[in-house]
Design a protein around this motif. Structure first.
Motif, PDB file in Angstrom:
ATOM      1  N   VAL A   1      41.710  41.748  16.588  1.00 39.32           N
ATOM      2  CA  VAL A   1      40.553  41.719  17.491  1.00 39.32           C
ATOM      3  C   VAL A   1      40.466  40.371  18.197  1.00 39.32           C
ATOM      4  O   VAL A   1      40.162  40.305  19.397  1.00 39.32           O
ATOM      5  N   PHE A   2      40.752  39.286  17.477  1.00 38.20           N
ATOM      6  CA  PHE A   2      40.711  37.961  18.109  1.00 38.20           C
ATOM      7  C   PHE A   2      41.779  37.857  19.195  1.00 38.20           C
ATOM      8  O   PHE A   2      41.543  37.260  20.256  1.00 38.20           O
ATOM      9  N   ALA A   3      42.956  38.435  18.962  1.00 39.42           N
ATOM     10  CA  ALA A   3      44.003  38.425  19.977  1.00 39.42           C
ATOM     11  C   ALA A   3      43.588  39.237  21.203  1.00 39.42           C
ATOM     12  O   ALA A   3      43.868  38.839  22.345  1.00 39.42           O
ATOM     13  N   LEU A   4      42.908  40.356  20.985  1.00 42.77           N
ATOM     14  CA  LEU A   4      42.418  41.149  22.112  1.00 42.77           C
ATOM     15  C   LEU A   4      41.349  40.380  22.898  1.00 42.77           C
ATOM     16  O   LEU A   4      41.288  40.457  24.131  1.00 42.77           O
ATOM     17  N   SER A   5      40.527  39.619  22.164  1.00 42.99           N
ATOM     18  CA  SER A   5      39.544  38.753  22.812  1.00 42.99           C
ATOM     19  C   SER A   5      40.254  37.697  23.661  1.00 42.99           C
ATOM     20  O   SER A   5      39.886  37.452  24.816  1.00 42.99           O
ATOM     21  N   ALA A   6      41.284  37.082  23.080  1.00 41.06           N
ATOM     22  CA  ALA A   6      42.043  36.050  23.808  1.00 41.06           C
ATOM     23  C   ALA A   6      42.686  36.631  25.067  1.00 41.06           C
ATOM     24  O   ALA A   6      42.766  35.967  26.110  1.00 41.06           O
ATOM     25  N   ALA A   7      43.144  37.878  24.977  1.00 39.40           N
ATOM     26  CA  ALA A   7      43.804  38.502  26.125  1.00 39.40           C
ATOM     27  C   ALA A   7      42.861  38.669  27.312  1.00 39.40           C
ATOM     28  O   ALA A   7      43.297  38.683  28.466  1.00 39.40           O
ATOM     29  N   SER A   8      41.556  38.778  27.038  1.00 37.26           N
ATOM     30  CA  SER A   8      40.594  38.909  28.140  1.00 37.26           C
ATOM     31  C   SER A   8      40.492  37.626  28.954  1.00 37.26           C
ATOM     32  O   SER A   8      39.944  37.629  30.056  1.00 37.26           O
ATOM     33  N   ASN A   9      41.029  36.530  28.400  1.00 41.36           N
ATOM     34  CA  ASN A   9      40.912  35.222  29.058  1.00 41.36           C
ATOM     35  C   ASN A   9      42.190  34.760  29.767  1.00 41.36           C
ATOM     36  O   ASN A   9      42.272  33.599  30.161  1.00 41.36           O
ATOM     37  N   ILE A  10      43.156  35.650  29.954  1.00 40.25           N
ATOM     38  CA  ILE A  10      44.422  35.181  30.533  1.00 40.25           C
ATOM     39  C   ILE A  10      44.287  34.787  31.999  1.00 40.25           C
ATOM     40  O   ILE A  10      45.150  34.094  32.536  1.00 40.25           O
ATOM     41  N   LEU A  11      43.197  35.175  32.647  1.00 46.21           N
ATOM     42  CA  LEU A  11      42.956  34.759  34.041  1.00 46.21           C
ATOM     43  C   LEU A  11      42.154  33.462  34.123  1.00 46.21           C
ATOM     44  O   LEU A  11      41.844  33.013  35.227  1.00 46.21           O
ATOM     45  N   SER A  12      41.836  32.866  32.995  1.00 46.11           N
ATOM     46  CA  SER A  12      40.856  31.787  32.944  1.00 46.11           C
ATOM     47  C   SER A  12      41.102  30.669  33.946  1.00 46.11           C
ATOM     48  O   SER A  12      40.171  30.142  34.540  1.00 46.11           O
ATOM     49  N   ALA A  13      42.349  30.279  34.127  1.00 46.49           N
ATOM     50  CA  ALA A  13      42.648  29.159  35.021  1.00 46.49           C
ATOM     51  C   ALA A  13      43.100  29.615  36.404  1.00 46.49           C
ATOM     52  O   ALA A  13      43.482  28.783  37.238  1.00 46.49           O
ATOM     53  N   CYS A  14      43.064  30.919  36.659  1.00 49.51           N
ATOM     54  CA  CYS A  14      43.525  31.449  37.942  1.00 49.51           C
ATOM     55  C   CYS A  14      42.410  31.437  38.981  1.00 49.51           C
ATOM     56  O   CYS A  14      41.235  31.549  38.640  1.00 49.51           O
ATOM     57  N   LYS A  15      42.792  31.323  40.231  1.00 46.64           N
ATOM     58  CA  LYS A  15      41.845  31.395  41.338  1.00 46.64           C
ATOM     59  C   LYS A  15      42.359  32.397  42.359  1.00 46.64           C
ATOM     60  O   LYS A  15      43.564  32.584  42.517  1.00 46.64           O
ATOM     61  N   GLY A  16      41.439  33.036  43.041  1.00 49.24           N
ATOM     62  CA  GLY A  16      41.832  34.016  44.037  1.00 49.24           C
ATOM     63  C   GLY A  16      40.690  34.952  44.344  1.00 49.24           C
ATOM     64  O   GLY A  16      39.639  34.915  43.696  1.00 49.24           O
ATOM     65  N   THR A  17      40.883  35.809  45.335  1.00 45.36           N
ATOM     66  CA  THR A  17      39.875  36.806  45.655  1.00 45.36           C
ATOM     67  C   THR A  17      39.775  37.791  44.490  1.00 45.36           C
ATOM     68  O   THR A  17      40.670  37.869  43.645  1.00 45.36           O
ATOM     69  N   GLN A  18      38.694  38.532  44.460  1.00 47.57           N
ATOM     70  CA  GLN A  18      38.533  39.513  43.388  1.00 47.57           C
ATOM     71  C   GLN A  18      39.695  40.506  43.403  1.00 47.57           C
ATOM     72  O   GLN A  18      40.232  40.861  42.343  1.00 47.57           O
ATOM     73  N   GLN A  19      40.089  40.933  44.600  1.00 44.29           N
ATOM     74  CA  GLN A  19      41.178  41.902  44.713  1.00 44.29           C
ATOM     75  C   GLN A  19      42.491  41.327  44.182  1.00 44.29           C
ATOM     76  O   GLN A  19      43.234  42.009  43.453  1.00 44.29           O
ATOM     77  N   ALA A  20      42.779  40.069  44.519  1.00 49.60           N
ATOM     78  CA  ALA A  20      44.024  39.441  44.071  1.00 49.60           C
ATOM     79  C   ALA A  20      44.034  39.247  42.558  1.00 49.60           C
ATOM     80  O   ALA A  20      45.049  39.499  41.888  1.00 49.60           O
ATOM     81  N   LEU A  21      42.917  38.805  42.012  1.00 50.65           N
ATOM     82  CA  LEU A  21      42.828  38.607  40.569  1.00 50.65           C
ATOM     83  C   LEU A  21      42.898  39.936  39.824  1.00 50.65           C
ATOM     84  O   LEU A  21      43.524  40.030  38.757  1.00 50.65           O
ATOM     85  N   GLN A  22      42.265  40.965  40.400  1.00 55.77           N
ATOM     86  CA  GLN A  22      42.314  42.296  39.783  1.00 55.77           C
ATOM     87  C   GLN A  22      43.747  42.811  39.712  1.00 55.77           C
ATOM     88  O   GLN A  22      44.188  43.341  38.684  1.00 55.77           O
ATOM     89  N   SER A  23      44.473  42.637  40.802  1.00 54.59           N
ATOM     90  CA  SER A  23      45.866  43.083  40.840  1.00 54.59           C
ATOM     91  C   SER A  23      46.717  42.342  39.817  1.00 54.59           C
ATOM     92  O   SER A  23      47.548  42.939  39.117  1.00 54.59           O
TER      93      SER A  23
END
Length: 385
Positions: A9-31
């Motif tokens: 579960v902690f690893a799944l929680s960590a996986a939700s944060n893989i975009l943490s340092a990324c920047k971009g439009t919502q569409q670009a980040l979603q993709s």
């Protein structure tokens, strides 16, 4: 290697944060997340987990390409997750923490001075936007306005098919297990959204098959709210290690973030790592005093959710604000990963600096800004010589 259910579960929680340092439009980040999340979970080697809802990226300014995601969440399923001797069909709703380029998440921290009557919100419909309370009755449960607006997004924004998590959770068999998890900001949002859904009668799995697993979360609300959470989700010890529990916030005693927003715990921050030199002590003290003022303005006494604590080795006393931030970040991130022993889920983007991860975090965000301003003053002084 085999991982226990808490590590998974902690690893799944960590996986939700893989975009943490990324920047971009919502569409670009979603993709980017659509392509990367399932492979990241699979490569972690934590078992047969499949993304079944989302992932969803949300930004208050969807067109901005220079900021990070404001909210990321998803649901994964394992049809036979092992809970010791018994396996269950299990769903995990993971909520990301603060992204480094999120302006909206910074505002969530700033809104601890405003509050929402939790019971009134549930009774009038949690899909309605939360309204700021005009008066405070200390006997009632309240949550910070920022927390309420954060979970409002989780509840009302749908996936690509316009299906919300409320819609999806209604399709889960009552015999399946459901776990809400998140780290940092996610550690405040995930238990709060679980309680809101439960009290609104929207979790048919409840109560025996619903659990929460927040880590490093700041306090979402006041004492009556913490008591309401404890009554709805009794704390369960599930093994010899402090991290092996359900329905409680796992907090490192050397981590600043879980010390927000109780007044007494906030006051302990300036000396958490020993007696600071004069200038760092003044800066840290000023940032903490500002946080105390905001928390006091709410009219609430913020109280941490129930849980377990752990402590690592006492760090060497930092001599600069930058060193203070670096220690605090280590205690907020790596200390948990080290304790739990879950596999690391690498981020998709690297932060620009070792201290940039502090942006948007309680207290640390203010210290990061003070650090940047001090660096700029030093640069200007050198130019003037």
């Amino acid at each position: 290697m085999s991982y226990n259910i808490h590590q998974q579960v902690f690893a799944l929680s960590a996986a939700s944060n893989i975009l943490s340092a990324c920047k971009g439009t919502q569409q670009a980040l979603q993709s980017k997340l659509n392509s990367a999340l399932q492979p990241a979970i699979t490569n972690a080697g934590i078992g047969d987990w499949t993304v079944v809802w989302g992932p969803q990226v949300w930004k208050s300014n969807s067109a901005s390409a220079t900021t990070g995601p404001d909210r990321v969440w998803y649901i994964a399923r394992n049809p036979s997750a092992s809970f010791g001797d018994v396996s269950y069909d299990t769903y995990v709703l993971a909520v990301a923490g603060t992204a480094q380029g999120s302006l909206e998440n910074i505002s969530i921290d700033a809104y601890v001075n405003r509050v929402v009557d939790f019971n009134d919100w549930v009774e009038t419909g949690i899909t309605n936007p939360p309204e700021q309370a005009t008066t405070v009755d200390q006997a009632k449960p309240y949550v910070a306005y920022g927390t309420a607006t954060g979970i409002s997004t989780l509840l009302t924004v749908g996936n690509a098919a316009k299906q919300t998590i409320i819609d999806f959770l209604a399709t889960i068999p009552p015999t399946s297990r459901l776990i809400f998890t998140g780290h940092s900001l996610g550690g405040a949002l995930s238990p709060t959204v679980a309680l809101a859904l439960l009290k609104a009668g929207l979790l048919k799995n409840a109560p025996g098959n619903v659990f929460t697993y927040p880590t490093a979360g700041p306090s979402p609300g006041n004492g009556p709210f913490a008591a309401l959470f404890a009554s709805a989700f009794p704390l369960i010890s599930d093994g010899p290690a402090s991290y092996q529990m359900w329905n409680g916030n796992l907090a490192n005693t050397l981590d600043i973030v879980p010390l927000a927003w109780g007044i007494d715990s906030l006051r302990s921050i300036p000396t958490l790592y020993g007696k600071l030199p004069f200038i760092p002590a003044v800066i840290v003290g000023a940032i903490v005093n500002g946080a105390i003022d905001r928390a006091t303005e709410s009219g609430l006494g913020y109280v941490s959710l129930q849980g377990q604590t752990f402590s690592g080795a006492t760090p060497t006393t930092p001599q600069t604000v930058k060193a203070f931030i670096q220690i605090a970040l280590r205690e907020h991130t790596l200390a948990y990963a080290s304790l739990i022993g879950a596999p690391l889920v690498p981020p998709l983007c690297k932060p620009a600096s070792s201290t940039e991860q502090a942006r948007g975090l309680p207290i640390l965000g203010g210290l990061y800004q003070a650090h940047l301003e001090a660096m700029e003053m030093e640069r200007l002084d050198k130019e003037g010589e």
